[in-house]
Scaffold this motif. Structure first.
Motif, PDB file in Angstrom:
ATOM      1  N   LYS A  76       0.659  -1.259   0.085  1.00  0.00           N
ATOM      2  CA  LYS A  76       0.120   0.027  -0.226  1.00  0.00           C
ATOM      3  C   LYS A  76       0.839   1.376   0.067  1.00  0.00           C
ATOM      4  O   LYS A  76       1.623   1.432   0.810  1.00  0.00           O
ATOM      5  N   ALA A  77       0.537   2.389  -0.752  1.00  0.00           N
ATOM      6  CA  ALA A  77       1.505   3.299  -0.875  1.00  0.00           C
ATOM      7  C   ALA A  77       0.460   4.554  -0.015  1.00  0.00           C
ATOM      8  O   ALA A  77      -0.617   4.198  -0.163  1.00  0.00           O
ATOM      9  N   VAL A  78       1.322   5.393   0.603  1.00  0.00           N
ATOM     10  CA  VAL A  78       0.638   6.324   1.466  1.00  0.00           C
ATOM     11  C   VAL A  78      -0.012   7.239   0.380  1.00  0.00           C
ATOM     12  O   VAL A  78       0.755   7.853  -0.082  1.00  0.00           O
ATOM     13  N   PRO A  79      -1.308   7.527   0.517  1.00  0.00           N
ATOM     14  CA  PRO A  79      -1.966   8.490  -0.429  1.00  0.00           C
ATOM     15  C   PRO A  79      -1.790   9.814  -0.212  1.00  0.00           C
ATOM     16  O   PRO A  79      -1.474  10.367   1.257  1.00  0.00           O
ATOM     17  N   HIS A  80      -1.423  10.558  -1.057  1.00  0.00           N
ATOM     18  CA  HIS A  80      -0.856  12.141  -0.966  1.00  0.00           C
ATOM     19  C   HIS A  80      -2.312  12.745  -0.493  1.00  0.00           C
ATOM     20  O   HIS A  80      -3.426  12.723  -1.061  1.00  0.00           O
ATOM     21  N   VAL A  81      -2.151  13.653   0.606  1.00  0.00           N
ATOM     22  CA  VAL A  81      -3.663  14.464   0.970  1.00  0.00           C
ATOM     23  C   VAL A  81      -2.896  15.867   0.811  1.00  0.00           C
ATOM     24  O   VAL A  81      -2.295  16.425   1.510  1.00  0.00           O
ATOM     25  N   ASP A  82      -3.829  16.517  -0.033  1.00  0.00           N
ATOM     26  CA  ASP A  82      -3.532  17.958  -0.281  1.00  0.00           C
ATOM     27  C   ASP A  82      -3.858  18.725   1.100  1.00  0.00           C
ATOM     28  O   ASP A  82      -4.806  18.690   1.714  1.00  0.00           O
ATOM     29  N   PRO A  83      -3.038  19.583   1.525  1.00  0.00           N
ATOM     30  CA  PRO A  83      -3.176  20.341   2.858  1.00  0.00           C
ATOM     31  C   PRO A  83      -4.309  21.271   2.479  1.00  0.00           C
ATOM     32  O   PRO A  83      -5.318  21.328   3.510  1.00  0.00           O
ATOM     33  N   LEU A  84      -4.718  21.908   1.461  1.00  0.00           N
ATOM     34  CA  LEU A  84      -5.688  22.878   1.351  1.00  0.00           C
ATOM     35  C   LEU A  84      -7.301  21.820   1.519  1.00  0.00           C
ATOM     36  O   LEU A  84      -8.248  22.176   1.950  1.00  0.00           O
ATOM     37  N   ALA A  85      -7.083  20.689   0.651  1.00  0.00           N
ATOM     38  CA  ALA A  85      -8.300  19.919   0.938  1.00  0.00           C
ATOM     39  C   ALA A  85      -8.720  19.466   2.274  1.00  0.00           C
ATOM     40  O   ALA A  85      -9.618  19.477   2.629  1.00  0.00           O
ATOM     41  N   TYR A  86      -7.470  19.010   2.865  1.00  0.00           N
ATOM     42  CA  TYR A  86      -7.772  18.612   4.505  1.00  0.00           C
ATOM     43  C   TYR A  86      -8.307  20.003   5.198  1.00  0.00           C
ATOM     44  O   TYR A  86      -9.260  19.550   5.842  1.00  0.00           O
ATOM     45  N   GLU A  87      -7.735  21.057   5.104  1.00  0.00           N
ATOM     46  CA  GLU A  87      -8.308  21.947   5.664  1.00  0.00           C
ATOM     47  C   GLU A  87      -9.673  22.449   5.337  1.00  0.00           C
ATOM     48  O   GLU A  87     -10.388  22.903   6.117  1.00  0.00           O
ATOM     49  N   LEU A  88     -10.184  22.336   4.253  1.00  0.00           N
ATOM     50  CA  LEU A  88     -11.449  22.579   3.764  1.00  0.00           C
ATOM     51  C   LEU A  88     -12.296  21.192   3.923  1.00  0.00           C
ATOM     52  O   LEU A  88     -13.522  21.592   3.998  1.00  0.00           O
ATOM     53  N   GLY A  89     -11.782  20.230   4.149  1.00  0.00           N
ATOM     54  CA  GLY A  89     -12.467  18.972   4.454  1.00  0.00           C
ATOM     55  C   GLY A  89     -13.423  18.550   3.262  1.00  0.00           C
ATOM     56  O   GLY A  89     -14.705  18.180   3.354  1.00  0.00           O
ATOM     57  N   ILE A  90     -12.724  18.530   1.962  1.00  0.00           N
ATOM     58  CA  ILE A  90     -13.443  18.344   0.806  1.00  0.00           C
ATOM     59  C   ILE A  90     -12.457  17.745   0.042  1.00  0.00           C
ATOM     60  O   ILE A  90     -11.299  17.696  -0.124  1.00  0.00           O
ATOM     61  N   ASN A  91     -12.964  16.612  -0.995  1.00  0.00           N
ATOM     62  CA  ASN A  91     -12.489  15.987  -1.799  1.00  0.00           C
ATOM     63  C   ASN A  91     -13.213  15.807  -3.179  1.00  0.00           C
ATOM     64  O   ASN A  91     -14.398  16.252  -3.177  1.00  0.00           O
ATOM     65  N   VAL A  92     -12.487  15.873  -4.244  1.00  0.00           N
ATOM     66  CA  VAL A  92     -13.039  16.040  -5.598  1.00  0.00           C
ATOM     67  C   VAL A  92     -14.401  14.951  -5.518  1.00  0.00           C
ATOM     68  O   VAL A  92     -15.349  15.138  -6.470  1.00  0.00           O
ATOM     69  N   LEU A  93     -14.359  13.842  -4.963  1.00  0.00           N
ATOM     70  CA  LEU A  93     -15.501  12.947  -5.110  1.00  0.00           C
ATOM     71  C   LEU A  93     -16.567  13.388  -4.236  1.00  0.00           C
ATOM     72  O   LEU A  93     -17.767  12.947  -4.340  1.00  0.00           O
ATOM     73  N   ASN A  94     -16.444  14.475  -3.481  1.00  0.00           N
ATOM     74  CA  ASN A  94     -17.521  15.204  -2.808  1.00  0.00           C
ATOM     75  C   ASN A  94     -18.356  15.864  -3.739  1.00  0.00           C
ATOM     76  O   ASN A  94     -19.804  16.384  -3.378  1.00  0.00           O
TER      77      ASN A  94
END
Length: 878
Positions: free
Chosen positions: A424-442
């Motif tokens: 398993k590769a560690v998935p990249h989490v965008d800091p801004l996406a994390y701050e906003l609590g949003i993902n493109v799938l949302n």
């Protein structure tokens, strides 16, 4: 004149005298609130004396709108404002037609204090000092200069009017230059009194008092004890967008009605100076609240209408972009939220176009070379970072559904089919996406189409091998792979290609090392299959590999058809996948069912096949992506969303079962009270198995006895969609997902592609533009685009039906699908294969080469070509 402020606020001193040592913190909070309240009131008195309340019928003698008050200098107004505060004088209500600025108390004061003050603030003196001198305090509160230190819509109107009347624009030029070059001055400009309720926040009664202060509320605050920390926060910190964006737009509209030559140089130079100040200050500003003024500055700057043209584009905007790369994640998140709000999203497209225009310009005019790549151009990279903020704002402004982590689905899959952590590769989490609590799938539907964020010129200029190296580097180098929204799918495919090829070469090196150690292994993933038993042979071999060493799936695939000659350089593999897909996705095989309305295939919930069979199908799909092969499959979009970790929901039914979707939507939109009588539906549904027998299923316990009503119809729809798309096929999909992940789990697939792009990656484009293919085709062996046989060839091809065109693609490339980016990406080569003869054309599908004899006539060419493409399977393709 000295004023005894202790007498003005008697209860303040009494409370302080009576406070015990255990309540010092509470008293400190109260003092901070009183200071904020006093600041606000003094500012309101000052603006009432200088600007008025905006009511032309005002009868307050202490208001400029009444007409009874003589004009006051700033010093005089400040001194009288302090006096009116101590006297508890009448304070007008703000009139809606007036451009209010009282929201900016603390911002204006702090700005002016930073520029002018060397002593304590006026409000500290008011609240905490027993006495003070009005004249000195007024100088601390307000600038004594007649020059403007900030702008409002009305101030700008007045300056323009004055300049037009005097036929001299020196004052306008000077003011724009002074305000727009200074962070503090610009941050205090165009502020609003009451901010729109962009975020759903609940304020307690004490916070509400701070937001709507009047004289009586200041007095009531003195007796309040148990306050929250938040109740001391000033309105400008609670508000999301203190800048009045509509006012900014109106002001700029009025300004740009003038000839831009009048003020363009001054404004551009001011922006460059402003950017310089930002570059100096931003790296040292780490506190979230310490960058709120920067948010105001950028909101105003990006509303400039001409930002994407002229000197603004060539000088001003690049400078601002370079400075913005130092923005903290919290400031980026605040900008994204403001630009996603109803008032902010109006400018989303224009800001995006300006930044795209800047990137395009830099790509065109910059000379890139082996020591200076596009990733090294600071303006391009900083503009891309800004576009990322717009990208997330665009999602927030669109149609969203409840957030769901990628681990939610993967966790349940791992519980049934554990995948070793080493794979398993560690998935990249965008800091801004994390701050906003949003993902493109949302995001179900963005405000602007995602395609508007592509920059084709930039995508063509990016050297993906270099970019992939930056992506893998631990030195923090810029990589567009971390900003995939700006790259076209065709360019991103190259990033995926480099990743897979590097893994394949790595497996080869490992095989060589193992050979030296006496434990040789095959450096390739070799499959030997019989054409008549292709499914059985392929699945058996893949199953053995998956059980013994799943890492072998990362090797380059080499396929050999038993009893047939040919070295697999890619073409044989393409044919292998095509044949496997045709058979295994055939509804007669029983693993998948065909939806008649949409012609999409979906998992058969009553299939007799084992879970291992679905796992192997997932492996086949993953291998196709890993080996850069396009498949002729027709899954609904929900499958690709599920592969990226999102469960299916009601909106997904629109693609895979539109009849059911429309029926359920009709129920949701039905508002009459007789829903039960009209639809006569319970929480029980029925479906057919492979033999056509009806099977009943209760969506919840005792569902047969629960009627669908107006109150529970949304629950019914959610449960129905969840059953069809998730629970009913849970076992089959989990097995399929496990096989897919065994191949692509370490690849940047999820980082680079949205679900729609993954479908394009797997299935190819649906646009068969043979004009593109003709333009990109190369010729060899004596042929050229002017050769008569080549002209005849394209005349014949353009008249073919779509089905025959697919056959031609199949014959020449090994696949009847159009790759991402269109047919121009195929790079077809037509080579002369001798003089006129009765032989049929042949093809090297590995290299997209068509071997075409120089036939003597057009009719003969057409006859031989049609025969070749119609009977091509296993013959004529090498």
């Amino acid at each position: 004149m000295n004023i005894d402020f202790e007498l003005s606020l008697p209860r303040l001193s009494r409370n302080n005298r009576e406070a015990s040592s255990s309540s010092l913190d509470n008293n400190k909070k109260e003092d901070e609130m009183k200071r904020a309240a006093a600041k606000k009131l003094i500012e309101r008195y000052f603006y009432q004396l200088t600007d008025g309340c905006g009511n032309p019928h005002c009868d307050n003698k202490y208001c400029a709108s009444s007409g009874d008050l003589k004009p006051l200098t700033p010093d005089e107004a400040a001194a009288q404002a302090i006096q009116l505060f101590s006297q508890d004088a009448r304070l007008c209500e703000r009139h809606p037609n007036k451009i209010a600025r009282t929201q900016a108390n603390s911002n204006i004061e702090s700005s002016l204090n930073r520029q002018k003050m060397n002593s304590e603030t006026i409000t500290n003196d008011l609240v905490l000092s027993p006495s003070g001198n009005e004249e000195s305090k007024s100088r601390n509160l307000l600038n004594t200069s007649s020059e403007y230190l900030y702008l409002t819509e009305q101030i700008l109107y007045d300056i323009i009017e004055e300049c037009e009347a005097n036929d001299s624009y020196s004052k306008l030029i000077k003011t724009l230059g002074k305000v727009f070059c200074n962070i503090d001055c610009l941050a205090c400009s165009f502020l609003q009194t009451e901010t729109p309720d962009i975020e759903e926040k609940s304020f307690d009664k004490d916070t509400d008092k701070v937001r709507g202060l009047n004289k009586e509320e200041v007095r009531s605050l003195e007796g309040e004890k148990d306050k929250d920390e938040d109740s001391c926060v000033e309105p400008s910190k609670n508000s999301l967008a203190p800048v009045d964006l509509p006012s900014v737009r109106r002001a700029f509209a009025a300004l740009f009605k003038l000839k831009t030559s009048i003020f363009e140089n001054a404004l551009v130079n001011a922006l460059v100076a402003l950017a310089g100040n930002l570059q100096v200050q931003l790296p040292t500003r780490k506190d979230k609240d310490n960058q709120d003024d920067v948010v105001n500055v950028l909101l105003i700057v990006f509303e400039i209408p001409a930002l994407g043209s002229g000197d603004f584009l060539e000088t001003g905007l690049p400078a601002i972009c370079r400075a913005s790369q130092w923005l903290t994640v919290s400031v980026q998140a605040k900008l994204a939220k403001i630009w996603s709000s109803p008032v902010g999203r109006i400018s989303l497209r224009s800001i995006l176009e300006n930044l795209q225009q800047l990137i395009t310009l830099k790509v065109i005019v910059t000379q890139f070379h082996r020591d200076f790549y596009v990733q090294d151009e600071n303006v391009i990279t900083s503009a891309t970072r800004l576009i990322k903020i717009l990208y997330f704002a665009n999602m927030l402004a669109g149609t969203l559904e409840s957030p769901c982590s990628a681990e939610e689905l993967a966790g349940s899959i791992d519980s049934l089919y554990p995948i070793p952590k080493s794979q398993k590769a560690v998935p990249h989490v965008d800091p801004l996406a994390y701050e906003l609590g949003i993902n493109v799938l949302n995001c179900r539907k963005p405000h602007l189409p995602f395609e508007e964020f592509y920059n084709e010129l930039l995508s063509d200029a990016v050297e993906m091998d270099r970019d992939f190296a930056n992506y893998k580097s631990e030195l923090g180098k810029f990589s567009f792979m971390l900003y995939p929204f700006i790259l076209t799918p065709a360019t991103k495919t190259m990033g995926l290609y480099f990743d897979s090829r590097i893994r394949m070469y790595s497996e080869r090196r490992i095989s060589v090392l193992q050979a030296y150690r006496g434990t040789p292994s095959n450096p390739y993933l070799k499959l030997k299959v019989r054409r008549d038993h292709i499914i059985d042979d392929a699945l058996v071999e893949l199953e053995m590999l998956a059980m013994e060493n799943p890492n072998d799936l990362k090797k380059q695939l080499v396929v050999e058809f038993e009893g047939e000659q040919g070295i697999d350089e890619g073409g044989v593999s393409k044919e292998f996948f095509q044949l496997v897909v045709e058979e295994i996705f055939n509804p007669d095989y029983g693993m998948f069912v065909l939806q008649k309305e949409t012609q999409v295939v979906w998992f058969n919930p009553t299939s007799f096949e084992s879970d291992g069979q679905f796992t192997l199908i997932g492996i086949v799909l993953g291998l196709a992506i890993y080996n850069n092969v396009i498949l002729s499959v027709n899954f609904p979009m929900v499958l690709y969303r599920k592969l990226m970790g999102r469960r299916g929901s009601f909106e997904d039914l629109k693609d895979c079962n539109p009849v059911l979707y429309n029926s359920l939507k009709q129920m949701l939109e039905y508002t009459a009270p007789d829903l039960e009588d009209v639809f006569m539906q319970t929480f029980s549904i029925s479906y057919e198995d492979v033999f056509g027998s009806a099977i009943n299923h209760q969506l919840k316990e005792n569902g047969d006895d629960i009627q669908v009503t107006q109150e529970n119809k949304f629950e019914y729809v959610e449960l129905y969609a969840d059953f069809l798309l998730n629970k009913q096929v849970e076992k089959q999909f989990h097995a399929f997902y496990k096989g897919f992940q065994m191949v692509v789990d370490e690849s940047p697939l999820e980082l680079l592609f949205r679900p729609e792009e993954i479908e394009l990656l797997i299935c190819g484009s649906k646009v068969f533009d043979f004009d593109e293919l003709e333009k990109s085709t190369e010729y060899d062996g004596g042929y050229s685009s002017n050769s008569q046989i080549i002209k005849d060839f394209w005349t014949i091809v353009h008249l073919l039906s779509d089905e025959d065109k697919k056959k031609l693609l199949q014959f020449t490339t090994g696949s009847d699908r159009v790759p991402i980016g269109g047919l121009s990406r195929l790079k077809l080569v037509i080579s002369r294969n001798g003089p006129d003869s009765d032989r049929l054309p042949t093809a090297h599908t590995c290299f997209n080469v068509l071997l075409l004899p120089e036939y003597s006539s057009k009719d003969k060419l057409e006859d031989r070509l049609m025969k070749a493409i119609s009977y091509s399977k296993g013959f004529g393709m090498l």
